[in-house]
Structures are given as C-alpha cells and as structure tokens.
Design a protein around this motif. Structure first.
Motif, PDB file in Angstrom:
ATOM      1  N   PHE A  17       0.795  -1.216   0.000  1.00 50.72           N
ATOM      2  CA  PHE A  17       0.000   0.000   0.000  1.00 50.72           C
ATOM      3  C   PHE A  17       0.833   1.275   0.000  1.00 50.72           C
ATOM      4  N   VAL A  18       2.158   1.125  -0.091  1.00 48.53           N
ATOM      5  CA  VAL A  18       3.031   2.299  -0.175  1.00 48.53           C
ATOM      6  C   VAL A  18       4.048   2.092  -1.295  1.00 48.53           C
ATOM      7  N   ALA A  19       4.482   3.219  -1.902  1.00 42.49           N
ATOM      8  CA  ALA A  19       5.377   3.144  -3.054  1.00 42.49           C
ATOM      9  C   ALA A  19       6.757   2.622  -2.696  1.00 42.49           C
ATOM     10  N   GLY A  20       7.088   2.634  -1.410  1.00 42.72           N
ATOM     11  CA  GLY A  20       8.403   2.158  -0.995  1.00 42.72           C
ATOM     12  C   GLY A  20       8.606   0.667  -1.133  1.00 42.72           C
ATOM     13  N   SER A  21       7.534  -0.091  -1.348  1.00 45.93           N
ATOM     14  CA  SER A  21       7.669  -1.531  -1.569  1.00 45.93           C
ATOM     15  C   SER A  21       7.928  -1.770  -3.051  1.00 45.93           C
ATOM     16  N   GLN A  22       9.171  -2.146  -3.359  1.00 49.55           N
ATOM     17  CA  GLN A  22       9.605  -2.234  -4.748  1.00 49.55           C
ATOM     18  C   GLN A  22      10.418  -3.498  -4.989  1.00 49.55           C
ATOM     19  N   ALA A  23      10.471  -3.891  -6.255  1.00 45.84           N
ATOM     20  CA  ALA A  23      11.309  -5.017  -6.678  1.00 45.84           C
ATOM     21  C   ALA A  23      11.475  -4.930  -8.184  1.00 45.84           C
ATOM     22  N   THR A  24      12.364  -5.739  -8.705  1.00 45.07           N
ATOM     23  CA  THR A  24      12.524  -5.830 -10.158  1.00 45.07           C
ATOM     24  C   THR A  24      11.611  -6.931 -10.689  1.00 45.07           C
ATOM     25  N   PRO A  25      11.224  -6.845 -11.966  1.00 42.77           N
ATOM     26  CA  PRO A  25      10.483  -7.962 -12.555  1.00 42.77           C
ATOM     27  C   PRO A  25      11.238  -9.289 -12.476  1.00 42.77           C
ATOM     28  N   ARG A  26      12.565  -9.224 -12.571  1.00 44.67           N
ATOM     29  CA  ARG A  26      13.341 -10.470 -12.489  1.00 44.67           C
ATOM     30  C   ARG A  26      13.148 -11.152 -11.136  1.00 44.67           C
ATOM     31  N   ASP A  27      13.141 -10.367 -10.065  1.00 42.40           N
ATOM     32  CA  ASP A  27      12.959 -10.966  -8.745  1.00 42.40           C
ATOM     33  C   ASP A  27      11.547 -11.510  -8.577  1.00 42.40           C
ATOM     34  N   VAL A  28      10.554 -10.804  -9.116  1.00 43.33           N
ATOM     35  CA  VAL A  28       9.180 -11.310  -9.032  1.00 43.33           C
ATOM     36  C   VAL A  28       9.069 -12.639  -9.779  1.00 43.33           C
ATOM     37  N   ALA A  29       9.635 -12.692 -10.990  1.00 41.10           N
ATOM     38  CA  ALA A  29       9.570 -13.920 -11.784  1.00 41.10           C
ATOM     39  C   ALA A  29      10.352 -15.054 -11.112  1.00 41.10           C
ATOM     40  N   ARG A  30      11.493 -14.726 -10.521  1.00 41.28           N
ATOM     41  CA  ARG A  30      12.281 -15.750  -9.829  1.00 41.28           C
ATOM     42  C   ARG A  30      11.491 -16.321  -8.659  1.00 41.28           C
ATOM     43  N   LEU A  31      10.828 -15.460  -7.906  1.00 38.01           N
ATOM     44  CA  LEU A  31       9.987 -15.934  -6.804  1.00 38.01           C
ATOM     45  C   LEU A  31       8.889 -16.866  -7.319  1.00 38.01           C
ATOM     46  N   LEU A  32       8.174 -16.443  -8.358  1.00 41.99           N
ATOM     47  CA  LEU A  32       7.084 -17.253  -8.894  1.00 41.99           C
ATOM     48  C   LEU A  32       7.590 -18.610  -9.385  1.00 41.99           C
ATOM     49  N   ARG A  33       8.733 -18.602 -10.053  1.00 40.74           N
ATOM     50  CA  ARG A  33       9.276 -19.849 -10.587  1.00 40.74           C
ATOM     51  C   ARG A  33       9.565 -20.858  -9.474  1.00 40.74           C
ATOM     52  N   GLN A  34      10.115 -20.388  -8.369  1.00 44.40           N
ATOM     53  CA  GLN A  34      10.454 -21.299  -7.281  1.00 44.40           C
ATOM     54  C   GLN A  34       9.238 -21.680  -6.427  1.00 44.40           C
ATOM     55  N   MET A  35       8.385 -20.711  -6.141  1.00 43.44           N
ATOM     56  CA  MET A  35       7.253 -20.976  -5.264  1.00 43.44           C
ATOM     57  C   MET A  35       6.160 -21.790  -5.959  1.00 43.44           C
ATOM     58  N   ASP A  36       6.114 -21.755  -7.263  1.00 46.75           N
ATOM     59  CA  ASP A  36       5.076 -22.511  -7.972  1.00 46.75           C
ATOM     60  C   ASP A  36       5.255 -24.011  -7.826  1.00 46.75           C
ATOM     61  N   ARG A  37       6.399 -24.430  -7.305  1.00 41.94           N
ATOM     62  CA  ARG A  37       6.617 -25.854  -7.031  1.00 41.94           C
ATOM     63  C   ARG A  37       5.883 -26.302  -5.772  1.00 41.94           C
ATOM     64  N   ARG A  38       5.387 -25.348  -5.004  1.00 47.87           N
ATOM     65  CA  ARG A  38       4.705 -25.653  -3.746  1.00 47.87           C
ATOM     66  C   ARG A  38       3.197 -25.596  -3.964  1.00 47.87           C
ATOM     67  N   PRO A  39       2.503 -26.725  -3.768  1.00 49.38           N
ATOM     68  CA  PRO A  39       1.062 -26.759  -4.065  1.00 49.38           C
ATOM     69  C   PRO A  39       0.248 -25.685  -3.358  1.00 49.38           C
ATOM     70  N   THR A  40       0.575 -25.391  -2.092  1.00 47.15           N
ATOM     71  CA  THR A  40      -0.209 -24.382  -1.370  1.00 47.15           C
ATOM     72  C   THR A  40      -0.082 -23.022  -2.032  1.00 47.15           C
ATOM     73  N   PHE A  41       1.110 -22.660  -2.436  1.00 45.02           N
ATOM     74  CA  PHE A  41       1.289 -21.384  -3.127  1.00 45.02           C
ATOM     75  C   PHE A  41       0.633 -21.422  -4.496  1.00 45.02           C
ATOM     76  N   ARG A  42       0.837 -22.517  -5.211  1.00 39.71           N
ATOM     77  CA  ARG A  42       0.283 -22.620  -6.566  1.00 39.71           C
ATOM     78  C   ARG A  42      -1.228 -22.425  -6.561  1.00 39.71           C
ATOM     79  N   ARG A  43      -1.882 -23.020  -5.563  1.00 41.99           N
ATOM     80  CA  ARG A  43      -3.342 -22.905  -5.475  1.00 41.99           C
ATOM     81  C   ARG A  43      -3.783 -21.513  -5.017  1.00 41.99           C
TER      82      ARG A  43
END
Length: 378
Positions: free
Chosen positions: A283-309
């Motif tokens: 909810f604030v602009a100070g929370s930032q990341a690169t698209p690469r880090d977002v994609a890296r997170l998704l790639r690794q966490m998608d292996r976990r069924p709870t996150f995937r769902r």
C-alpha cells in the motif's frame, strides 16, 4: 486417499518457448506503456524469453503480497493460533475467581467456528460464572490497525483492521462494523458466546495485556486459506497480519516495519530475491522489486502446491472482470497514489511480471491483459 490428493494437484507447467513473433509483440506492448514500465518473461528454468528493463525496480502495489505469502509459507513453522486461558481459580461450584483471557496469535481468519470451539472448552472445564471479565490480549502486535499509508490508523481500503487478536478482521458481531480496538471487539464477541450458553459474566469485556499462562485450549488458523485470501482476493489486512506475525515469531516487535524486514529476510535467504519492502500489503510506493525478482519468486514458489493454489485463475478473485486467459494464474496490483499498475503470474509455463508507473490504471490494465493473452495462448 494420499494418492488421490496428489493426483488432484496440478503440477507446474513445463518450460514453454516463445515464438519470435510473440516475443516481439509482448515487448512492443510493454514499451507502449512508457519508459517507466519494467517487464520480463522467463520459462520454468529461469531462461529469459522476453524483457524490457527487467532489472529496474518499480513499486509493486499488491504484487508485494507474493513476497509476503511466500515468506509466510517458508518462514512459519506452525500456523497462527488463538488461545483461551483461565486466569484465576476455578471453584467446585463452577465460579472462576478471576478473568478469562483470549490471547491472539495473529490469525487473520479467526471466526465463529474457532471462537465457538474455545467457548466449548471453557464450559467443558466446568466454568459457570466469572467474577472478573473476558480480556482480549492482542499484545503480540503493536496497536497500529492499518499500515504505513495511514501511519497505522484505520485504512478504508484495508478490508478490516490489523490485530494479533481479531474476530472477522476487527468486528464485534458477525458481519458488523469494524472496531478500532480489535482485541476488545473479539473479547466482546467471546463474552456474548459464553453468555449465550449460560455462563454468568457480570462485567464487560475489555482489551489488555496479561502475562501468558498455560492455555486451556487453542485453535489453529488455516495457513493455506490465509495464503489464498492474500493472493486470490488481495486481502491487505491478511497480508499485513502475516508480515507482523513473521516478525513476532522471529523475536522482533509485531510492527509493520519489522514485518516488512522479516519478509525481506525470509525471501532473501530462501529464494535469493531482494525486494525493498516498506509494508507487507503493497500500500506504499516504498515496496519495490525488479520484474526479475518477481519472476524468480514465482518460478520457485510454484513448485509448492499451497502457493500454486493461492494464485487467482483467470476470471476469479482480483482477475474477475479482467481479460486474463483462464489458463493463467496471476496476482494483480494497483497503487493509485503512486500511479502504479502491476501484474505477475504464470501462463502455460511462461512466468511474467510487468510493473508500470505512469499511465492511467485502465489503460495499463488493458495492455497487461493483452500481454497475458499472448503468453496464455498455445
């Protein structure tokens, strides 16, 4: 039974290529949103398929919740729980000389089911009358009921109030208005539940801090459901609660700032991503990341069924009313105060994140959905 459950969980899609035509199209769409858009598409092995300024940090909006929910899954060894304690002496006639303490453990999903179980434990112990009162203890967290955007005050967009002890996100009655003291509201509702089965309580419920004692009973929250609520429904109050819980479980104060630091630490250690977070809900602009880090997170966490769902499918949750294909799962983000619109997800094995600052929300969403449409086709 186990075999059935495993078979019912869809496995992550395998690495998918992207044609030259599609690569050119999604990069052109991203560039059409201006110089403050960052974008990346990778396959499930982390290979870049398309990119526009992929290493530039941008505000995340509610895509922040992907980091928070991942940190909760990786960093919490047990689900949040709520306890009831008998702080006094119980006589043979069923009189408790003292108070009943309802102690919050950071369960943002506490509802009538959980409180009724605790109520039943009190009556099963033989309590028939209380000389004191019901005390709601939410001291695991600080007193802020919102995030940094409102300096901890009530936030209309938070879908509730934050608290370590909170019934239905801060209500005193099912479906009632939000209260500024969520611990007192939860205690008041617990008082009502006890009186409804004949327990005599002469004094009104309050909030307060009491030294912990061995609980009479506890109820656990549903961590998987909290993660899904955070991502599919983009619940800000749930995300901020999870961040504070991570901090408190790690021995830090249960504050918004400590929660953001705790999320950073967990995902940095486990996923090797480096967001800069100022809150846990985005909810604030100070929370930032690169698209690469977002994609890296998704790639690794998608292996976990709870996150995937937990990710919304096209047409559900915050993707309802959007034109993101049904074969995609994604997290939306909007932060109007920073003119930020974001979308990150997985479409047929193509992992993407697009973070835009500047263009009108509706225009940015339309282009983001077009990008997802290209990635979602075979």
């Amino acid at each position: 039974m186990t075999t059935f459950v495993l078979a019912a969980i869809a496995a992550p899609a395998q690495a998918a290529p992207l044609s030259r035509t599609d690569k050119a199209q999604v990069e052109r769409l991203a560039r059409s949103l201006g110089a403050k858009t960052s974008f990346v598409v990778t396959d499930t092995k982390g290979r870049t398929l398309a990119a526009v300024r992929p290493a530039t940090r941008r505000p995340l909006g509610s895509v922040t919740k992907l980091f928070t929910s991942s940190a909760a899954l990786l960093g919490l060894s047990a689900p949040p729980s709520t306890a009831v304690e008998l702080a006094g002496t119980l006589g043979p006639d069923g009189t408790l000389t003292g108070d009943i303490v309802l102690r919050g453990g950071g369960d943002a999903g506490l509802d009538d089911t959980g409180l009724t179980r605790l109520r039943d434990a009190v009556t099963a112990a033989g309590v028939r009358r209380i000389t004191g009162r019901v005390v709601g203890d939410g001291s695991l967290f600080d007193a802020a009921i919102g995030g940094p955007a409102t300096s901890g005050g009530f936030d209309q967009e938070f879908d509730g109030v934050v608290g370590a002890l909170s019934f239905e996100h801060g209500r005193a009655t099912p479906g009632g208005p939000y209260q500024t003291d969520p611990a007192a509201a939860a205690a008041a509702h617990f008082d009502d539940l006890l009186e409804a089965v004949g327990v005599v309580i002469p004094n009104g419920a309050v909030s307060g801090t009491r030294p912990p004692i061995p609980p009479l009973a506890t109820v656990d929250g549903d961590l998987a459901e909290l993660i899904k609520t955070t991502n599919t429904d983009s619940s800000a109050v749930t995300a901020e609660t999870l961040g504070k819980l991570l901090a408190a479980r790690g021995g830090r104060p249960g504050t918004s700032a400590a929660g953001a630091d705790a999320v950073e630490a967990v995902v940095g250690t486990h996923l090797k991503v480096q967001p800069r977070l100022a809150d846990s809900a985005g909810f604030v602009a100070g929370s930032q990341a690169t698209p690469r880090d977002v994609a890296r997170l998704l790639r690794q966490m998608d292996r976990r069924p709870t996150f995937r769902r937990s990710l919304a499918k096209g047409g559900e949750g915050t993707l309802r009313g959007r034109t993101v294909p049904s074969g995609c799962r994604a997290k939306t983000g909007t932060l109007r105060s920073a003119k930020t619109t974001t979308l990150a997800g997985i479409c047929r094995g193509r992992i993407f994140a697009v973070l835009t600052v500047g263009p009108a929300t509706e225009r940015a969403r339309r282009v983001h959905d077009q990008i997802a449409g290209v990635l979602g086709r075979r």
